[in-house]
Design a protein around this motif. Structure first.
Motif, PDB file in Angstrom:
ATOM      1  N   ASP A  77       0.666  -0.942  -0.069  1.00  0.00           N
ATOM      2  CA  ASP A  77       0.142   0.301   0.504  1.00  0.00           C
ATOM      3  C   ASP A  77       1.344   1.636  -0.075  1.00  0.00           C
ATOM      4  OD1 ASP A  77      -1.762  -1.313  -0.063  1.00  0.00           O
ATOM      5  OD2 ASP A  77      -2.531  -2.007   2.408  1.00  0.00           O
ATOM      6  N   THR A 129      -2.890  -8.311  -5.943  1.00  0.00           N
ATOM      7  CA  THR A 129      -3.211  -6.729  -4.977  1.00  0.00           C
ATOM      8  C   THR A 129      -3.263  -6.150  -6.767  1.00  0.00           C
ATOM      9  OG1 THR A 129      -1.038  -6.517  -4.522  1.00  0.00           O
ATOM     10  CG2 THR A 129      -2.592  -6.940  -3.185  1.00  0.00           C
ATOM     11  N   GLN A 133      -6.379  -4.188  -8.920  1.00  0.00           N
ATOM     12  CA  GLN A 133      -6.182  -2.694  -8.939  1.00  0.00           C
ATOM     13  C   GLN A 133      -6.581  -2.372 -10.813  1.00  0.00           C
ATOM     14  OE1 GLN A 133      -5.756  -0.013  -6.970  1.00  0.00           O
ATOM     15  NE2 GLN A 133      -4.689  -1.774  -5.615  1.00  0.00           N
ATOM     16  N   TRP A 134      -6.906  -3.535 -11.561  1.00  0.00           N
ATOM     17  CA  TRP A 134      -7.072  -3.285 -13.145  1.00  0.00           C
ATOM     18  C   TRP A 134      -8.291  -3.633 -13.176  1.00  0.00           C
ATOM     19  CZ3 TRP A 134      -4.118  -0.699 -16.572  1.00  0.00           C
ATOM     20  CH2 TRP A 134      -2.762  -0.526 -16.334  1.00  0.00           C
ATOM     21  N   ASN A 195       1.034   0.592 -11.837  1.00  0.00           N
ATOM     22  CA  ASN A 195       0.323  -0.202 -10.092  1.00  0.00           C
ATOM     23  C   ASN A 195      -1.081   0.260 -10.149  1.00  0.00           C
ATOM     24  OD1 ASN A 195       2.772  -0.064  -9.423  1.00  0.00           O
ATOM     25  ND2 ASN A 195       3.040   1.979  -7.957  1.00  0.00           N
ATOM     26  N   LYS A 196      -1.250   1.414 -10.652  1.00  0.00           N
ATOM     27  CA  LYS A 196      -3.039   1.135 -11.214  1.00  0.00           C
ATOM     28  C   LYS A 196      -3.421   1.922 -12.566  1.00  0.00           C
ATOM     29  CE  LYS A 196      -3.670   2.626  -6.702  1.00  0.00           C
ATOM     30  NZ  LYS A 196      -4.455   3.675  -5.616  1.00  0.00           N
ATOM     31  N   ASP A 229     -13.477   1.802  -0.240  1.00  0.00           N
ATOM     32  CA  ASP A 229     -12.393   1.472   0.238  1.00  0.00           C
ATOM     33  C   ASP A 229     -11.986   1.949   1.613  1.00  0.00           C
ATOM     34  OD1 ASP A 229     -11.188   1.088  -1.959  1.00  0.00           O
ATOM     35  OD2 ASP A 229     -11.148   3.551  -2.556  1.00  0.00           O
ATOM     36  N   ARG A 358      -9.903  -1.665  -3.859  1.00  0.00           N
ATOM     37  CA  ARG A 358      -8.913  -1.636  -4.144  1.00  0.00           C
ATOM     38  C   ARG A 358      -7.584  -0.624  -3.759  1.00  0.00           C
ATOM     39  NH1 ARG A 358      -7.861   0.749  -9.438  1.00  0.00           N
ATOM     40  NH2 ARG A 358      -9.960   2.456  -9.161  1.00  0.00           N
ATOM     41  N   LYS A 359      -8.073   0.273  -2.722  1.00  0.00           N
ATOM     42  CA  LYS A 359      -7.325   1.770  -2.200  1.00  0.00           C
ATOM     43  C   LYS A 359      -6.035   1.283  -1.126  1.00  0.00           C
ATOM     44  CE  LYS A 359      -6.243   6.350  -0.933  1.00  0.00           C
ATOM     45  NZ  LYS A 359      -7.039   7.508  -0.079  1.00  0.00           N
TER      46      LYS A 359
END
Length: 423
Positions: A77, A129, A133-134, A195-196, A229, A358-359
């Motif tokens: 994170d 993880t 995110q995707w 990452n995102k 989130d 997702r956060k």
């Protein structure tokens, strides 16, 4: 940057992320039990250690590694998947080289700890993880494709390890995987991971998502366009969080116990080692199409109902294990075990981002991986103690039936929480 990536308006970059994440899970292999098991007899023969010593060191190293996984989740994170994937991949390669140099039981303990922490734990957690995110609405299908790499790893590593050890030695086998990690996986992660999707002007699933109603299906999952989130602290206040942890820990414990002792269990039932090996391969073979199907299923059915199905099947798997004393029953056992495994690998990965967003998925899923690794460390011991005490595995298998029942109850409690109710 954006102009260079316009091709991904037609080919969503998330699918490339999925492949990279899949390779991450594949290369978790050197830290998995199905790979390490190929080295146990080599250590015993070369250094004169007892099987109990090696098994005990492995269990303790796994337990300690599991307890530390919660910190890996928080680092994800904080630093992001790309940084963590490159860093962990590099450290994991070094750990493989270290394992090729062991000469004492203490070095073995350190080596086991490193590959369990960096491989079984971290190299499984980070890709999961990342994929979360995707993808949102296509999350189930995305995880089903990633799971194919997991089954491929389980099939490839024992075969390649055996060939490397027989052709050269066990030291070469460890170095082989270390070189592949550094030469292939680490550069792939460094250059390929984002990452995102928002970082490159995209969004989850690749296209604008319109609200799609499944109101006609009471089992359909609710995946909001704007996910809620939750922080780890907030998630821990919900019943669902703790119910899911129970659902994570039980399969890890029971399945690892069965896998670790499967050859011995079958032997006491009058079946050969070859049949035991066949069942393990059959389980992985059945798990591949089941994981594809379960990815579609979990996009259509609420996650906790999928967990419910897992534990119902696992209850019958344990019952069947009690009476598996011929080839046909062994095949049936392997098929049912594979069906449960295919559902399990998807359901337990998808439910975290579906429920908690997702956060903060790294820290939240990190707790889940911690419980899973701890469960896997505890699984083999009760079966071994039960056999030593009773001269049979049947009493411990019968006692283990309570765990799927607990899992069924937990799955029913694991309903998706509404954040407004906890504010």
């Amino acid at each position: 940057m954006l102009s260079k990536l316009r091709i991904f308006d037609k080919i969503y970059y998330g699918w490339f992320i999925l492949i990279i994440g899949g390779f991450g899970i594949f290369f978790s292999g050197p830290g998995q039990t199905y790979s390490n098991s190929q080295f146990i007899d080599e250590y015993i023969n070369d250094f004169g250690w007892t099987r109990s010593e090696v098994s005990g060191v492995y269990s303790v190293a796994t337990l300690i590694a599991g307890l530390l996984m919660i910190f890996i989740g928080r680092f994800i994170d904080r630093f992001g998947q790309r940084f963590m994937m490159v860093t962990i991949g590099t450290l994991f390669a070094i750990a493989c080289f270290f394992n090729s140099l062991i000469t004492s039981i203490w070095m073995l303990a350190i080596g086991f700890f490193l590959v369990r922490l960096l491989g079984q734990g971290s190299m499984s957690l980070i890709p999961n993880t990342l994929v979360a995110q995707w993808f949102i609405k296509k999350r189930g299908r995305a995880f089903s494709l990633v799971t194919l790499f997991s089954f491929a790893s389980a099939m490839v590593f024992p075969i390649v390890n055996t060939w490397l050890i027989q052709t050269w030695d066990w030291q070469v086998a460890w170095r082989f995987w270390g070189i592949l990690l550094l030469a292939f996986f680490v550069p792939l992660a460094f250059f390929g991971v984002k990452n995102k999707p928002e970082m490159i002007g995209l969004e989850p699933d690749g296209f604008s998502r319109k609200n799609e109603s499944d109101s006609g299906n009471p089992l359909a999952p609710t995946i909001e366009e704007a996910e809620e989130d939750w922080t780890l602290k907030e998630a821990m206040k919900t019943k669902a969080f703790w119910a899911i942890l129970i659902c994570v820990g039980i399969p890890a414990m029971v399945n690892t116990g069965i896998t670790f002792h499967i050859a011995s269990i079958f032997k006491t039932n009058g079946l050969s080692l070859e049949v035991a090996a066949m069942v393990l391969s059959l389980m992985a073979f059945v798990g591949i199409p089941m994981s594809l199907a379960s990815g579609y299923i979990i996009d259509k059915i609420k996650s906790n109902y999928v967990l419910l199905a897992i534990f119902i099947v696992e209850f019958f798997v344990l019952l069947l294990l009690l009476v598996t004393d011929n080839f046909l029953l062994a095949i049936l056992f392997g098929v049912l075990w594979g069906l449960a495994g295919g559902l399990e690998r998807i359901g337990l990965n998808v439910i975290w981002p579906n429920y908690f967003g997702r956060k903060y998925i790294g820290s939240i899923n990190g707790v889940g991986v911690t419980v899973g690794v701890i469960g896997s460390s505890l699984g083999p011991l009760p079966f071994g103690v039960g056999y030593d005490a009773f001269g049979s595995y049947n009493p411990i298998i019968i006692l283990s039936l309570i765990f799927p029942i607990i899992g069924i109850l937990s799955a029913l409690l694991a309903k998706k929480p509404n954040k407004a109710e906890y504010l």
